[in-house]
Design a protein around this motif. Structure first.
Motif, mmCIF file in Angstrom:
data_model
loop_
_atom_site.group_PDB
_atom_site.id
_atom_site.type_symbol
_atom_site.label_atom_id
_atom_site.label_comp_id
_atom_site.label_asym_id
_atom_site.label_seq_id
_atom_site.Cartn_x
_atom_site.Cartn_y
_atom_site.Cartn_z
ATOM 1 N N ALA A 155 25.017 52.631 114.799
ATOM 2 C CA ALA A 155 24.674 52.830 113.388
ATOM 3 C C ALA A 155 25.325 54.128 112.934
ATOM 4 O O ALA A 155 25.668 54.995 113.743
ATOM 5 C CB ALA A 155 23.166 52.911 113.216
ATOM 6 N N PHE A 156 25.489 54.271 111.632
ATOM 7 C CA PHE A 156 25.970 55.519 111.055
ATOM 8 C C PHE A 156 24.791 56.356 110.582
ATOM 9 O O PHE A 156 23.816 55.824 110.023
ATOM 10 C CB PHE A 156 26.874 55.261 109.839
ATOM 11 C CG PHE A 156 28.264 54.794 110.172
ATOM 12 C CD1 PHE A 156 29.194 55.652 110.729
ATOM 13 C CD2 PHE A 156 28.648 53.482 109.913
ATOM 14 C CE1 PHE A 156 30.482 55.233 111.023
ATOM 15 C CE2 PHE A 156 29.936 53.040 110.201
ATOM 16 C CZ PHE A 156 30.856 53.923 110.750
ATOM 17 N N THR A 157 24.849 57.673 110.797
ATOM 18 C CA THR A 157 23.945 58.591 110.125
ATOM 19 C C THR A 157 24.795 59.601 109.359
ATOM 20 O O THR A 157 25.944 59.855 109.717
ATOM 21 C CB THR A 157 23.033 59.357 111.102
ATOM 22 O OG1 THR A 157 23.815 60.279 111.868
ATOM 23 C CG2 THR A 157 22.296 58.406 112.030
ATOM 24 N N ASP A 226 17.619 63.143 113.635
ATOM 25 C CA ASP A 226 16.796 63.092 112.426
ATOM 26 C C ASP A 226 16.477 64.483 111.889
ATOM 27 O O ASP A 226 16.118 64.641 110.720
ATOM 28 C CB ASP A 226 15.496 62.323 112.700
ATOM 29 C CG ASP A 226 14.714 62.921 113.859
ATOM 30 O OD1 ASP A 226 15.147 62.751 115.006
ATOM 31 O OD2 ASP A 226 13.682 63.569 113.611
ATOM 32 N N GLU A 227 16.629 65.502 112.722
ATOM 33 C CA GLU A 227 16.386 66.875 112.287
ATOM 34 C C GLU A 227 17.515 67.411 111.407
ATOM 35 O O GLU A 227 17.308 68.366 110.636
ATOM 36 C CB GLU A 227 16.215 67.793 113.503
ATOM 37 C CG GLU A 227 15.009 67.465 114.370
ATOM 38 C CD GLU A 227 14.910 68.341 115.603
ATOM 39 O OE1 GLU A 227 13.848 68.319 116.261
ATOM 40 O OE2 GLU A 227 15.896 69.043 115.918
ATOM 41 N N VAL A 228 18.706 66.814 111.525
ATOM 42 C CA VAL A 228 19.877 67.352 110.818
ATOM 43 C C VAL A 228 20.615 66.286 110.008
ATOM 44 O O VAL A 228 21.696 66.542 109.476
ATOM 45 C CB VAL A 228 20.856 68.022 111.809
ATOM 46 C CG1 VAL A 228 20.260 69.313 112.342
ATOM 47 C CG2 VAL A 228 21.215 67.080 112.967
ATOM 48 N N GLN A 229 20.035 65.083 109.911
ATOM 49 C CA GLN A 229 20.631 63.986 109.154
ATOM 50 C C GLN A 229 19.553 63.340 108.289
ATOM 51 O O GLN A 229 18.409 63.164 108.738
ATOM 52 C CB GLN A 229 21.227 62.923 110.087
ATOM 53 C CG GLN A 229 22.334 63.447 111.003
ATOM 54 C CD GLN A 229 23.692 63.445 110.337
ATOM 55 O OE1 GLN A 229 24.459 62.492 110.443
ATOM 56 N NE2 GLN A 229 24.000 64.524 109.644
ATOM 57 N N LYS A 230 19.923 62.937 107.085
ATOM 58 C CA LYS A 230 18.945 62.368 106.154
ATOM 59 C C LYS A 230 18.986 60.851 106.112
ATOM 60 O O LYS A 230 17.962 60.198 105.905
ATOM 61 C CB LYS A 230 19.177 62.923 104.747
ATOM 62 C CG LYS A 230 18.138 62.469 103.727
ATOM 63 C CD LYS A 230 18.337 63.141 102.377
ATOM 64 C CE LYS A 230 17.273 62.686 101.374
ATOM 65 N NZ LYS A 230 17.458 63.330 100.048
#
Length: 344
Positions: A155-157, A226-230
């Motif tokens: 998946a892309f974040t 998840d700490e650095v990507q929305k």
């Protein structure tokens, strides 16, 4: 044999020389991911292998684990295994690509229809797996103990916007493995590939060196992206292998009894790792946990087809240009195996 990462090898040698070895045989097994067997497939593989080998050898073999990239970058640790400084490693396709470039054939986007087919093909015992392993062993003089997917479909974040169509990729700086095929995928979709080693990814996302990255959900979860990507966009565009190797000279020097033990223990451990990836994907450690902190969207099949239309020709052309007839032959063998195994 080419020499890579001399500094990393030297540091590893100093680190390892401090170990005290009480058993008759010691196997040092390194991998990139957390040691917790419930957090990653390679953590599960390493834990199961250690337990089976040590208990069934009555202590004659000790397995020492070096998780979390303790011994250096992926490609450096593979070189340590080739050089005999470390006995074994479970490595990503990005690390292996610097020693065996044809691993890039797995990167044809949307080639695998589902995880069931992928599990059967990405195995050292499949028809394609046997061909792939024989070629890799011949090129690197490594012994392959296991072949497994990297944790599921990618998946892309990113930190900028949801990716719902190819147009949304325009201008995004996406971290990739140091794989030309991954760079070609991102470029063909309009993004800007940013190849970085695994150890640098979190910081690159945190500081904005890269806007996003692509990986399977279990890896996104344990890496705490998840700490650095929305945003997390489920595209399922590729699925890549992790490759478990051992120094061939070390393996060949084992007694027949110990070879048999290593063979079946690594087989069981690989299946444990494969199962752990599916458990993480399906449990609260997977998408549910990420959804609590990230905006998650699934790219529908009609849009996936547009991603495939843009990326597949670019990757095939790169394989042909860089790896020639051998690359196309390996790619076609992979696609044929996928077709044969797609019996659902």
């Amino acid at each position: 044999m080419k020499t890579f990462g001399k500094i990393g090898i030297g540091l590893a040698a100093v680190c390892l020389s401090a170990q005290a070895f009480a058993a008759d045989v010691t196997i040092r097994l390194a991998h990139l991911n957390p040691e917790d067997p419930f957090a990653s497939h390679s953590g599960a593989m390493a834990a199961v292998f250690k337990s089976l080998v040590e208990s069934n050898s009555n202590g004659a073999i000790e397995v020492q684990l070096f998780p979390n990239g303790q011994l250096g970058k992926d490609n450096e640790v593979i070189e340590q295994v080739r050089s005999g400084i470390v006995e074994s490693t479970i490595s990503s396709s990005g690390g292996m690509a610097q020693h065996y470039p044809l691993v890039g054939v797995f990167d044809i986007p949307f080639a695998f229809p589902n995880i069931g087919v992928a599990s059967r093909v990405i195995s050292k015992d499949s028809a394609f797996g046997e061909k792939f392993v024989a070629d890799l062993e011949g090129a690197t003089e490594l012994k392959v103990l296991g072949l497994i997917d990297s944790g599921g479909f990618f998946a892309f974040t990113n930190s900028k916007k949801p990716i719902t169509s190819v147009a949304d990729m325009e201008g995004l700086r996406i971290r990739t493995m140091t794989l030309p095929t991954h760079e070609a995928i991102v470029s063909s979709l309009g993004g800007q590939p940013t190849p970085l080693p695994w150890a640098e990814v979190y910081t690159a996302l945190q500081t904005g060196v890269a806007d996003g990255q692509m990986n399977p959900v279990p890896i996104i979860a344990f890496a705490k992206f998840d700490e650095v990507q929305k945003y997390l966009s489920v595209t399922n565009h590729i699925i890549t292998p992790y490759i478990w190797t051992m120094n061939a000279e070390f393996y060949n020097g084992l007694s027949d009894e110990h070879k048999t033990l290593v063979n079946w223990a690594s087989e069981v451990a690989t299946e444990a790792g494969r199962s752990m990836s599916r458990v993480i994907e399906a449990s609260e450690k997977g998408l549910p946990a990420l959804s609590a902190k990230m905006e998650v969207n699934v790219v529908p099949p009609a849009e996936q087809a547009k991603f495939a239309e843009a990326a597949q020709p670019a990757v095939r052309k790169l394989i042909e240009d860089q790896y020639g007839a051998a690359g196309i032959a390996m790619l076609d063998a992979l696609l044929a195996s996928i077709s044969e195994e797609n019996t659902y």
